[in-house]
Design a protein around this motif. Structure first.
Motif, mmCIF file in Angstrom:
data_model
loop_
_atom_site.group_PDB
_atom_site.id
_atom_site.type_symbol
_atom_site.label_atom_id
_atom_site.label_comp_id
_atom_site.label_asym_id
_atom_site.label_seq_id
_atom_site.Cartn_x
_atom_site.Cartn_y
_atom_site.Cartn_z
ATOM 1 N N GLN A 41 -21.601 29.564 15.274
ATOM 2 C CA GLN A 41 -21.036 28.217 15.322
ATOM 3 C C GLN A 41 -19.780 28.180 16.188
ATOM 4 O OE1 GLN A 41 -20.442 27.118 11.225
ATOM 5 N NE2 GLN A 41 -22.607 26.557 10.896
ATOM 6 N N PHE A 42 -18.968 29.228 16.094
ATOM 7 C CA PHE A 42 -17.761 29.275 16.912
ATOM 8 C C PHE A 42 -18.101 29.432 18.397
ATOM 9 C CE2 PHE A 42 -14.084 31.608 18.726
ATOM 10 C CZ PHE A 42 -13.129 30.614 18.532
ATOM 11 N N VAL A 43 -19.117 30.230 18.684
ATOM 12 C CA VAL A 43 -19.573 30.377 20.074
ATOM 13 C C VAL A 43 -20.056 29.033 20.604
ATOM 14 C CG1 VAL A 43 -21.328 31.416 21.556
ATOM 15 C CG2 VAL A 43 -20.141 32.822 19.865
ATOM 16 N N GLN A 44 -20.738 28.255 19.765
ATOM 17 C CA GLN A 44 -21.201 26.935 20.165
ATOM 18 C C GLN A 44 -20.030 26.002 20.468
ATOM 19 O OE1 GLN A 44 -24.358 26.228 20.725
ATOM 20 N NE2 GLN A 44 -23.887 24.130 21.359
ATOM 21 N N VAL A 45 -18.974 26.111 19.663
ATOM 22 C CA VAL A 45 -17.767 25.314 19.911
ATOM 23 C C VAL A 45 -17.162 25.671 21.269
ATOM 24 C CG1 VAL A 45 -15.401 24.900 19.147
ATOM 25 C CG2 VAL A 45 -17.260 24.931 17.476
ATOM 26 N N LEU A 76 -18.774 26.867 23.871
ATOM 27 C CA LEU A 76 -19.653 26.354 24.919
ATOM 28 C C LEU A 76 -19.448 24.857 25.138
ATOM 29 C CD1 LEU A 76 -22.999 28.256 24.188
ATOM 30 C CD2 LEU A 76 -21.436 28.617 26.101
ATOM 31 N N GLU A 77 -19.330 24.110 24.054
ATOM 32 C CA GLU A 77 -19.126 22.676 24.176
ATOM 33 C C GLU A 77 -17.781 22.354 24.827
ATOM 34 O OE1 GLU A 77 -19.573 21.061 20.304
ATOM 35 O OE2 GLU A 77 -21.750 21.356 20.226
ATOM 36 N N ALA A 78 -16.762 23.144 24.478
ATOM 37 C CA ALA A 78 -15.450 22.938 25.103
ATOM 38 C C ALA A 78 -15.521 23.203 26.604
ATOM 39 C CB ALA A 78 -14.408 23.845 24.451
ATOM 40 N N TRP A 79 -16.226 24.239 26.999
ATOM 41 C CA TRP A 79 -16.353 24.573 28.415
ATOM 42 C C TRP A 79 -17.129 23.491 29.164
ATOM 43 C CZ3 TRP A 79 -14.102 27.851 31.617
ATOM 44 C CH2 TRP A 79 -14.689 28.084 32.872
ATOM 45 N N GLU A 80 -18.170 22.962 28.535
ATOM 46 C CA GLU A 80 -18.951 21.895 29.161
ATOM 47 C C GLU A 80 -18.120 20.623 29.343
ATOM 48 O OE1 GLU A 80 -22.311 21.417 26.662
ATOM 49 O OE2 GLU A 80 -23.340 23.235 27.364
ATOM 50 N N LYS A 81 -17.153 20.389 28.475
ATOM 51 C CA LYS A 81 -16.280 19.217 28.593
ATOM 52 C C LYS A 81 -15.102 19.456 29.535
ATOM 53 C CE LYS A 81 -18.635 16.786 25.650
ATOM 54 N NZ LYS A 81 -19.423 15.609 26.100
ATOM 55 N N GLY A 82 -15.065 20.630 30.145
ATOM 56 C CA GLY A 82 -13.999 20.921 31.089
ATOM 57 C C GLY A 82 -12.762 21.532 30.476
ATOM 58 N N VAL A 83 -12.821 21.901 29.196
ATOM 59 C CA VAL A 83 -11.675 22.509 28.519
ATOM 60 C C VAL A 83 -11.823 24.022 28.581
ATOM 61 C CG1 VAL A 83 -10.410 22.735 26.353
ATOM 62 C CG2 VAL A 83 -11.436 20.528 26.989
ATOM 63 N N ASN A 84 -10.848 24.684 29.185
ATOM 64 C CA ASN A 84 -10.877 26.132 29.282
ATOM 65 C C ASN A 84 -10.472 26.731 27.933
ATOM 66 O OD1 ASN A 84 -10.544 28.877 29.927
ATOM 67 N ND2 ASN A 84 -9.950 28.370 32.027
ATOM 68 N N PRO A 85 -11.352 27.537 27.290
ATOM 69 C CA PRO A 85 -11.019 28.097 25.978
ATOM 70 C C PRO A 85 -9.831 29.043 25.998
ATOM 71 C CG PRO A 85 -13.378 28.255 26.435
ATOM 72 C CD PRO A 85 -12.708 27.887 27.716
ATOM 73 N N GLU A 86 -9.503 29.576 27.184
ATOM 74 C CA GLU A 86 -8.366 30.487 27.268
ATOM 75 C C GLU A 86 -7.055 29.730 27.105
ATOM 76 O OE1 GLU A 86 -9.573 34.150 30.124
ATOM 77 O OE2 GLU A 86 -9.200 32.237 31.127
ATOM 78 N N GLY A 87 -6.014 30.423 26.718
ATOM 79 C CA GLY A 87 -4.687 29.823 26.619
ATOM 80 C C GLY A 87 -4.554 28.948 25.384
ATOM 81 N N ASN A 88 -3.678 27.939 25.470
ATOM 82 C CA ASN A 88 -3.424 27.060 24.334
ATOM 83 C C ASN A 88 -3.431 25.608 24.804
ATOM 84 O OD1 ASN A 88 -0.895 26.740 25.628
ATOM 85 N ND2 ASN A 88 -0.100 28.532 24.510
ATOM 86 N N SER A 89 -2.924 24.720 23.960
ATOM 87 C CA SER A 89 -2.970 23.292 24.266
ATOM 88 C C SER A 89 -2.008 22.884 25.363
ATOM 89 C CB SER A 89 -2.657 22.482 22.990
ATOM 90 O OG SER A 89 -1.370 22.821 22.495
ATOM 91 N N THR A 90 -1.156 23.794 25.829
ATOM 92 C CA THR A 90 -0.219 23.461 26.906
ATOM 93 C C THR A 90 -0.841 23.616 28.289
ATOM 94 O OG1 THR A 90 0.646 25.733 26.965
ATOM 95 C CG2 THR A 90 1.732 24.165 25.479
ATOM 96 N N ASN A 91 -2.120 23.956 28.343
ATOM 97 C CA ASN A 91 -2.780 24.076 29.639
ATOM 98 C C ASN A 91 -2.709 22.744 30.389
ATOM 99 O OD1 ASN A 91 -3.487 26.678 29.015
ATOM 100 N ND2 ASN A 91 -5.596 26.203 28.445
ATOM 101 N N PRO A 92 -2.549 22.779 31.705
ATOM 102 C CA PRO A 92 -2.465 21.519 32.464
ATOM 103 C C PRO A 92 -3.754 20.712 32.349
ATOM 104 C CG PRO A 92 -2.702 23.403 33.948
ATOM 105 C CD PRO A 92 -2.447 23.966 32.587
ATOM 106 N N SER A 93 -3.616 19.408 32.459
ATOM 107 C CA SER A 93 -4.772 18.523 32.321
ATOM 108 C C SER A 93 -5.712 18.655 33.510
ATOM 109 C CB SER A 93 -4.304 17.065 32.190
ATOM 110 O OG SER A 93 -5.406 16.178 32.249
ATOM 111 N N ASN A 94 -7.014 18.551 33.230
ATOM 112 C CA ASN A 94 -8.004 18.533 34.299
ATOM 113 C C ASN A 94 -8.066 17.182 34.999
ATOM 114 O OD1 ASN A 94 -9.043 21.207 34.020
ATOM 115 N ND2 ASN A 94 -10.152 20.553 32.204
ATOM 116 N N TRP A 95 -7.404 16.173 34.435
ATOM 117 C CA TRP A 95 -7.525 14.826 34.965
ATOM 118 C C TRP A 95 -6.175 14.253 35.405
ATOM 119 C CZ3 TRP A 95 -12.190 13.531 36.294
ATOM 120 C CH2 TRP A 95 -13.279 14.049 35.603
#
Length: 300
Positions: A74-78, A80-99
């Motif tokens: 289930q965590f692996v699926q999470v 994958l979904e984050a990556w498909e939405k353009g969210v890089n799983p690495e790092g934290n919430s301070t990552n720069p915005s893709n938009w």
């Protein structure tokens, strides 16, 4: 007379059919050859990576016995979904915005140029609908712009030929002008950019060159994309400058591809069949030898 004049037309049509059939067979053969080579080179490596990933998951479960296999999946699926939405799983919430504007400008460029890396896409319904209509009008606009840019490059090439042309050296000058055009474009769009990407992104030169060609040819796999590493600090206009480089590189490489396609087509046509112009010339001669029919003038 009518029967003999139709013979060259039939001959030309038969030659055109044979050339088309040869091109179709050659194209399919090229695809089959590529499929076999890619399968030979990549399938074993894919099997190795898949087995390695499964082994890592088993090690992770052994180290953290509080988790079961279902929770890990289930965590692996999470992820994958984050990556498909353009969210890089690495790092934290301070990552720069893709938009932000720079990234959005870069994304708009990948849409109208049909590169489509696939690492980022609109997730809202409004964004998806706008993307459809934006591409509907943007892709033809981009083609018209690249076509005009290519004409400009070609015009400068012709001007260079005329500027240095001397009597008796037309062929040498033409070859020299084409060589200068290819060499300058290769250095500017294919050789130097990988050096920049290697320095900024931390890639090897081979990876940078691979990204450069895959991008400018609009193949755009998305396995390498500039400005996506959360551990690096990019200048705000980095992706915007890259988008501008892509546009001019596309125009240059498209012109090279067009010239290559024309040369390949002419070479194959000359090699595999030569048009029989004797019948056509004979027919033309006969038609020219016929007396001109009198013209009837109808008074108004």
């Amino acid at each position: 007379q009518q029967q003999s004049s139709s013979m060259p037309i039939l001959t030309i049509h038969n030659q055109q059919i044979s050339w088309t059939l040869l091109l179709v067979v050659g194209y399919l053969f090229y695809l089959l050859l590529g499929a076999m080579v890619f399968q030979l080179l990549e399938k074993q490596a894919e099997t190795h990576f898949r087995d390695q990933f499964q082994l890592e998951k088993l090690k992770f479960l052994q180290n953290y016995t509080c988790l079961d296999k279902q929770a890990l999946e289930q965590f692996v699926q999470v992820l994958l979904e984050a990556w498909e939405k353009g969210v890089n799983p690495e790092g934290n919430s301070t990552n720069p915005s893709n938009w932000d504007f720079s990234n959005s400008f870069f994304f708009a460029g990948t849409v109208v140029t049909t590169i489509g890396y696939g690492n980022l896409s609109p997730s809202t319904v409004a964004g998806q609908i706008f993307c459809v209509f934006y591409a509907l009008f943007g892709v033809p606009l981009n083609l018209a712009f690249l076509n005009q840019l290519g004409k400009g490059l070609n015009a400068h090439l012709i001007t260079l030929e005329r500027w240095v042309q001397k009597p008796g050296r037309a062929q040498v000058v033409q070859t020299l002008a084409v060589a200068i055009f290819l060499t300058t474009g290769t250095l500017l769009f294919l050789v130097f950019p990988p050096l920049v990407f290697s320095y900024v992104e931390g890639w090897s030169y081979g990876e940078g060159f691979y990204f450069t060609f895959i991008t400018l040819s609009t193949i755009g796999f998305g396995d390498y994309v500039v400005g996506t590493n959360p551990n690096k600090h990019y200048i705000p206009v980095y992706r915007s400058l890259t988008a501008i480089w892509i546009v001019f590189g596309l125009a240059w490489l498209a012109l090279v591809f067009n010239v290559g396609a024309d040369l390949m087509e002419k070479f194959l046509q000359i090699k595999w069949h030569k048009p029989d112009l004797s019948l056509a010339e004979g027919t033309t001669t006969k038609l020219e030898d016929e007396p001109e029919q009198p013209r009837i003038h109808i008074p108004s």
